[in-house]
Design a protein around this motif. Structure first.
Motif, PDB file in Angstrom:
ATOM      1  N   VAL A   1       0.773  -1.117   0.084  1.00  0.00           N
ATOM      2  CA  VAL A   1       0.032   0.411   0.406  1.00  0.00           C
ATOM      3  C   VAL A   1       0.815   1.192   0.330  1.00  0.00           C
ATOM      4  N   GLN A   2       0.151   2.111  -1.084  1.00  0.00           N
ATOM      5  CA  GLN A   2       1.073   3.473  -1.395  1.00  0.00           C
ATOM      6  C   GLN A   2       0.089   4.329   0.652  1.00  0.00           C
ATOM      7  N   LEU A   3       0.556   5.662   0.795  1.00  0.00           N
ATOM      8  CA  LEU A   3      -0.059   6.152   1.583  1.00  0.00           C
ATOM      9  C   LEU A   3       1.136   7.879   0.794  1.00  0.00           C
ATOM     10  N   GLN A   4      -0.096   8.747   1.030  1.00  0.00           N
ATOM     11  CA  GLN A   4       0.369  10.126   0.433  1.00  0.00           C
ATOM     12  C   GLN A   4      -0.338  11.008   1.877  1.00  0.00           C
ATOM     13  N   ALA A   5       0.472  11.924   1.795  1.00  0.00           N
ATOM     14  CA  ALA A   5       0.343  12.941   2.851  1.00  0.00           C
ATOM     15  C   ALA A   5       0.065  14.007   2.875  1.00  0.00           C
ATOM     16  N   CYS A  21      -4.512  11.709   4.641  1.00  0.00           N
ATOM     17  CA  CYS A  21      -3.198  10.456   3.975  1.00  0.00           C
ATOM     18  C   CYS A  21      -4.607   9.256   3.316  1.00  0.00           C
ATOM     19  N   LEU A  22      -4.149   9.967   1.917  1.00  0.00           N
ATOM     20  CA  LEU A  22      -4.714   9.056   0.923  1.00  0.00           C
ATOM     21  C   LEU A  22      -3.929   7.822   0.675  1.00  0.00           C
ATOM     22  N   ALA A  23      -4.309   6.550  -0.103  1.00  0.00           N
ATOM     23  CA  ALA A  23      -4.159   4.840  -0.312  1.00  0.00           C
ATOM     24  C   ALA A  23      -4.367   4.379  -1.300  1.00  0.00           C
ATOM     25  N   SER A  24      -3.298   3.999  -1.698  1.00  0.00           N
ATOM     26  CA  SER A  24      -3.286   3.406  -3.372  1.00  0.00           C
ATOM     27  C   SER A  24      -2.700   1.589  -3.094  1.00  0.00           C
ATOM     28  N   GLY A  25      -2.799   1.223  -4.172  1.00  0.00           N
ATOM     29  CA  GLY A  25      -2.479   0.367  -4.139  1.00  0.00           C
ATOM     30  C   GLY A  25      -3.245  -0.912  -3.690  1.00  0.00           C
ATOM     31  N   ARG A  26      -4.217  -0.399  -2.402  1.00  0.00           N
ATOM     32  CA  ARG A  26      -5.069  -1.470  -1.968  1.00  0.00           C
ATOM     33  C   ARG A  26      -5.763  -0.716  -1.468  1.00  0.00           C
ATOM     34  N   CYS A  95       1.741  10.320   8.199  1.00  0.00           N
ATOM     35  CA  CYS A  95       1.009   8.674   8.269  1.00  0.00           C
ATOM     36  C   CYS A  95       0.926   7.109   7.552  1.00  0.00           C
ATOM     37  N   ALA A  96       0.818   6.216   8.662  1.00  0.00           N
ATOM     38  CA  ALA A  96       1.436   4.935   7.833  1.00  0.00           C
ATOM     39  C   ALA A  96       0.194   3.745   8.031  1.00  0.00           C
ATOM     40  N   ALA A  97       1.068   2.894   8.107  1.00  0.00           N
ATOM     41  CA  ALA A  97      -0.362   1.629   8.339  1.00  0.00           C
ATOM     42  C   ALA A  97       0.260   0.337   9.050  1.00  0.00           C
ATOM     43  N   LEU A 112       4.995  -1.581  14.436  1.00  0.00           N
ATOM     44  CA  LEU A 112       3.580  -2.256  13.924  1.00  0.00           C
ATOM     45  C   LEU A 112       3.918  -1.491  13.203  1.00  0.00           C
ATOM     46  N   TYR A 113       4.032  -0.680  12.891  1.00  0.00           N
ATOM     47  CA  TYR A 113       3.790   0.013  11.643  1.00  0.00           C
ATOM     48  C   TYR A 113       4.335  -0.566  10.444  1.00  0.00           C
ATOM     49  N   ASP A 114       4.320  -0.881   9.109  1.00  0.00           N
ATOM     50  CA  ASP A 114       4.885  -1.262   8.640  1.00  0.00           C
ATOM     51  C   ASP A 114       5.281  -0.659   6.805  1.00  0.00           C
ATOM     52  N   TYR A 115       3.614   0.418   6.640  1.00  0.00           N
ATOM     53  CA  TYR A 115       4.078   1.004   5.198  1.00  0.00           C
ATOM     54  C   TYR A 115       3.862   2.514   6.055  1.00  0.00           C
ATOM     55  N   TRP A 116       4.558   3.301   5.320  1.00  0.00           N
ATOM     56  CA  TRP A 116       4.856   4.430   5.548  1.00  0.00           C
ATOM     57  C   TRP A 116       4.736   6.102   4.531  1.00  0.00           C
ATOM     58  N   GLY A 117       4.121   6.759   4.946  1.00  0.00           N
ATOM     59  CA  GLY A 117       3.998   7.919   3.287  1.00  0.00           C
ATOM     60  C   GLY A 117       4.946   9.049   4.116  1.00  0.00           C
TER      61      GLY A 117
END
Length: 126
Positions: A1-5, A21-26, A95-97, A112-117
């Motif tokens: 997942v890609q995140l854009q703040a 925080c816009l998410a893309s990819g999933r 933001c992070a997921a 615990l957060y794996d994906y970062w914008g």
């Protein structure tokens, strides 16, 4: 997942900003999304988080009552509404997921957060 703040800027004390925080990819279903901030010379710290499924939220003590995290399922976006801003809120906000529906007590755990914008700068100054 890609995140854009986005949504950062400069405001006077007492002002407001809304970060996105816009998410893309999933889809964000099954994830927990958090906002973190890092001021110059300081470590990154937890601000707020929301479980995508069910909308459970948690906040850092320093922002509770002033900030509100929310989500828009249709837009795959998480927001951070920041009111009554103080100079000490000045930082780069990211933001992070995290994978999974974190329990409330774990939402502030950065590792615990794996994906970062990328971050967005928030400056509160008179």
């Amino acid at each position: 997942v890609q995140l854009q703040a986005s949504g950062g800027g400069s405001v006077q004390p007492g002002g407001s900003l809304r970060l996105s925080c816009l998410a893309s990819g999933r889809t964000l279903s099954g994830l927990t999304i958090g906002w973190f901030r890092q001021a110059p010379g300081k470590e990154r710290e937890f601000v707020a988080a929301i479980r995508w499924s069910g909308g459970i939220t948690t906040y850092a003590t320093s922002v509770k009552g002033r900030f509100t995290i929310s989500r828009d399922l249709a837009k795959n976006t998480v927001y951070l509404q920041m009111n009554s801003l103080k100079p000490e809120d000045t930082a780069v906000y990211s933001c992070a997921a995290a994978r999974g529906n974190l329990i409330t007590g774990s939402m502030a755990t950065i590792r615990l957060y794996d994906y970062w914008g990328q971050g967005t700068q928030v400056t509160v100054s008179s």
